[in-house]
Design an enzyme around this catalytic site. Structure first.
Site, PDB file in Angstrom:
ATOM      1  N   GLU A  59     -46.582 -16.954  81.445  1.00  0.00           N
ATOM      2  CA  GLU A  59     -45.666 -18.248  81.564  1.00  0.00           C
ATOM      3  C   GLU A  59     -45.688 -18.891  83.034  1.00  0.00           C
ATOM      4  O   GLU A  59     -45.742 -20.147  82.998  1.00  0.00           O
ATOM      5  CB  GLU A  59     -44.603 -17.950  80.885  1.00  0.00           C
ATOM      6  CG  GLU A  59     -44.600 -17.958  79.418  1.00  0.00           C
ATOM      7  CD  GLU A  59     -45.267 -16.290  78.994  1.00  0.00           C
ATOM      8  OE1 GLU A  59     -45.400 -15.600  79.795  1.00  0.00           O
ATOM      9  OE2 GLU A  59     -45.506 -16.327  77.665  1.00  0.00           O
ATOM     10  N   HIS A 128     -36.610 -14.688  69.452  1.00  0.00           N
ATOM     11  CA  HIS A 128     -37.436 -15.994  68.780  1.00  0.00           C
ATOM     12  C   HIS A 128     -36.372 -17.053  68.228  1.00  0.00           C
ATOM     13  O   HIS A 128     -36.812 -17.745  67.136  1.00  0.00           O
ATOM     14  CB  HIS A 128     -38.526 -15.479  67.894  1.00  0.00           C
ATOM     15  CG  HIS A 128     -39.268 -14.308  68.399  1.00  0.00           C
ATOM     16  ND1 HIS A 128     -39.149 -12.988  68.454  1.00  0.00           N
ATOM     17  CD2 HIS A 128     -40.514 -14.467  68.770  1.00  0.00           C
ATOM     18  CE1 HIS A 128     -40.099 -12.427  68.906  1.00  0.00           C
ATOM     19  NE2 HIS A 128     -40.990 -13.243  69.166  1.00  0.00           N
TER      20      HIS A 128
END
Ligand SMILES: Cc1ncc(C[n+]2csc(CCOP(=O)(O)OP(=O)(O)O)c2C)c(N)n1
Ligand SMILES: [Mg+2]
Lengths: 326, 330
Positions: A59, A128
């Site tokens: 990321e 999530h």
């Protein structure tokens, strides 16, 4: 006009922007052949080839490489697979993207869009489901956009891609298929930095953003039958905030409910409350109220626990009702 | 008689004298900055002393018309050889409005100039490394043949951003030169407390790229290594990791006291291998530099520095209210 869901509107915005401007490209994990794990980039690899780049699972590099390409003059759209996994990229976003224009005295700038699915209610559990906007909503140099409808998603994403500064674009993952609406097939953008008045009302003002706008609208509709009229403001851009729209909306009814699906402490809504306190305290008829997720680390997995955490239509409805009766 | 080393590398006599001047200029500017700091005129110095040879050797291998530089705070000699002037450096150190990197907003050593293709840098180490990969990716997408050189210290090569960026560049065959300036210390921590491998270059294997280690005190060896990496990059053969080994001849910065963690003897020994000393000797042995020429060059540069110091000292700060500008596009 075409009927489409929130996900389809995002996909269409990406496709149109890539057709319009060769400098626009997408980078992220599994965005190519797979079309992204939520299919936001479905079909784009087939149409645009290497302009839809599968990156390593990395990321900070996704953000950092995007920043470099943006400084060079490209218009990268970086996808974070889940907003929860942006944390390794925070240094690049906060120390770099946000500060490059300022630190270089306007010599360099970063027209980068970072898209990230956020929010819960899909059995995503702790990692999530999170809302990450509060992490970034005190970082001058960044803009944070969170659309609440398919129409807004298309117009705001196009505006984000064309913006000369870095924009974090959070998409509620439950909204992807839940929200459907009319979306023009022609080109349009919506202004970043401007809130939208969703409906006028007389008794209670709800200020919110993202998927909660939808639930607030549903709640307001039901309350209408009981004679309570709700004024709803959708922030759309949570940073920098549209102060004027917030103050006008608060003054309209004098009773303000602030709704976020993020944890309560230090949320975007804490800043909205501060703006109202600074600008129009004496126009209020009741204490400002925040409705938010509880201050536990994140959303649990099991259905009853998840529901306990979620800000639902019912919770919004009873909060409006109580405030109306105050 | 065999050709001189620089001729074998395709460098003319003029080229090596130009490199020499850049090295001397950087050293003398650096020395001036310490004096200004100790005199209380500038708040902070971060030094390139000991790195001049490797930095000028590396910059010499780049094409100043198309390649990009993403340096770190120790790279004064590199950015000067790549186009920044003595006056630019002094303006930044006095934090004046004419500082081309930031208009006095950043600490000195945070180089950047779009016109010079030197990309703006920050203080958290190694964040510039993925940016270099982004520039290279953009260049590849546009079919350009420029390369991007990004530099960082050996301590900084432990940051995730180095590893993420190196892997990304390796996977996508991007023309990036990862240039690690191993000066044996990261502030007080010696390299053997930073690295479990023998050489930074060993790390290249993990990212599918060439890794080389060169003597950072030899500008010609560095020039050679970087030139090869440039050639590979331009041909689309991917990135290279280069470790240039040298020594930090000063304290980490004007706020550091090096005697708390290393022996004066060690520094003294390193000074004998200083690139300024060895390269001067090389040029003299090759009969390219006489004592008189040396003196003339030193004098000319000293005058240039004196003038730049005066200009920068007298120059204006940016207006205080300008601190509010350039957060967003206006
Ligand atoms: C992320 C981060 N952590 C810590 C620091 C503080 N810091 C500045 S320079 C430095 C040492 C860097 O050493 P090295 O990478 O070897 O470069 P050198 O200074 O030796 O050239 C440290 C720890 C920083 N700037 N950024
Ligand atoms: Mg070091």
């Amino acid at each position: 006009m075409a009927m489409m869901n929130y996900l389809g509107a995002i996909n269409l915005a990406l496709k149109e922007e890539m057709e319009r401007d060769e400098k626009v490209f997408i980078l992220g994990e599994d965005v190519g052949k797979r079309g992204g794990v939520f299919l936001a980039t479905e079909g784009l690899y087939e149409q645009f080839g290497d302009r839809v780049l599968d990156t390593p699972l990395s990321e900070s590099a996704i953000a950092g490489v995007g920043i470099g390409a943006a400084m060079y003059g490209m218009r990268p759209v970086a996808e974070m697979q889940f907003a929860d996994f942006m944390l390794p990229a925070v240094n690049q976003i906060v120390s770099e993207a946000a500060k490059i224009r300022y630190r270089s005295n306007n010599d360099f700038h970063v027209p980068l869009t970072v898209r990230a699915p956020y929010g819960g209610g899909v059995h995503g559990a702790l990692y999530h489901s999170q809302s990450m906007e509060a992490m970034f909503n005190s970082i001058p140099g960044l803009k944070i956009v969170i659309p609440s409808s398919p129409y807004d998603a298309k117009g705001l994403l196009k505006a984000a891609i064309r913006d000369e500064d870095p924009v974090l674009f959070f998409e509620h993952k439950r909204a992807y298929r839940l929200l459907k609406g009319e979306v023009p097939e022609e080109d349009y953008t919506l202004p970043i930095g401007k809130a939208a008045l969703k409906q006028e009302g007389e008794d209670v003002t709800v200020i919110t953003y993202g998927l909660s706008v939808h639930f607030a609208e549903q709640a307001a509709k039901e309350l209408e039958e009981t004679g309570i009229s709700t004024h709803i403001l959708d922030l759309r851009t949570v940073y920098p905030m549209d102060r004027d729209a917030i103050v006008d909306a608060a003054k309209k009814t004098g009773k303000v409910l602030l709704v976020t699906d993020d944890n309560k402490e230090g949320s975007v809504m804490s800043e909205v409350a501060a703006i109202i306190a600074e600008e129009c305290l004496f126009d209020l008829d009741a204490p400002v109220e925040r409705l938010a997720a509880p201050d536990v680390p994140a959303m649990p997995y099991a259905s009853p626990l998840e529901k306990q955490f979620l800000v639902t239509k019912d919770k919004i409805q009873s909060a409006i009702q109580e405030l109306a009766e105050f | 008689m065999s050709a001189s080393k620089h001729a074998q590398l395709g460098l003319s006599d003029t080229d090596v004298l130009y490199m020499y001047e850049s090295m001397i200029r950087a050293r003398k500017v650096d020395e001036r900055l310490w004096l200004l700091n100790r005199a209380g005129k500038i708040p902070f110095v971060i030094s390139c002393q000991g790195h001049e040879g490797m930095q000028v050797g590396a910059a010499m291998a780049l094409d100043g018309k198309k390649d990009y530089l993403l340096p770190y705070y120790r790279d004064m000699a590199m950015v000067m050889h790549f186009g920044m002037t003595t006056e630019n450096i002094l303006m930044a150190n006095f934090a004046k409005a004419e500082d081309i990197s930031s208009g006095g907003r950043q600490m000195p050593g945070h180089y950047g100039s779009k016109a010079l293709r030197i990309v703006t840098g920050s203080s958290p180490v190694t964040t510039q490394v993925p940016h270099a990969v982004g520039y290279a990716l953009a260049g590849k997408m546009e079919g350009k043949d420029f390369v991007c050189l990004t530099s960082f210290g050996e301590g900084s090569s432990n940051q995730g951003d180095f590893h993420e960026a190196a892997n990304f560049a390796g996977v996508h065959d991007l023309p990036v030169i990862f240039f690690c300036e191993n000066n044996k210390y990261a502030i007080s921590t010696p390299a053997d407390r930073q690295l479990a491998c023998e050489s930074i270059a060993d790390r290249a294997a993990g990212y599918g790229m060439d890794g080389v280690s060169v003597d950072g005190n030899d500008p010609l060896a560095v020039y050679e290594a970087v030139s090869r990496a440039v050639e590979r990059g331009r041909k689309g053969e991917g990135p290279t990791l280069i470790e240039a080994v040298s020594y930090r001849l000063t304290a980490h910065s004007s706020d550091d006291n090096e005697l708390t963690y290393r022996e004066a003897e060690e520094v003294k020994a390193a000074k004998e291998k200083d690139s300024i000393v060895t390269f001067t000797k090389y040029l003299k042995d090759a009969k390219l530099l006489t004592d008189e020429q040396e003196e003339t060059i030193h004098k000319q540069i000293q005058t240039e520095i004196d003038e730049a110091t005066d200009h920068a000292e007298q120059a204006a700060y940016a207006d205080a209210e300008s601190a509010m500008l350039h957060v967003y596009d206006q």
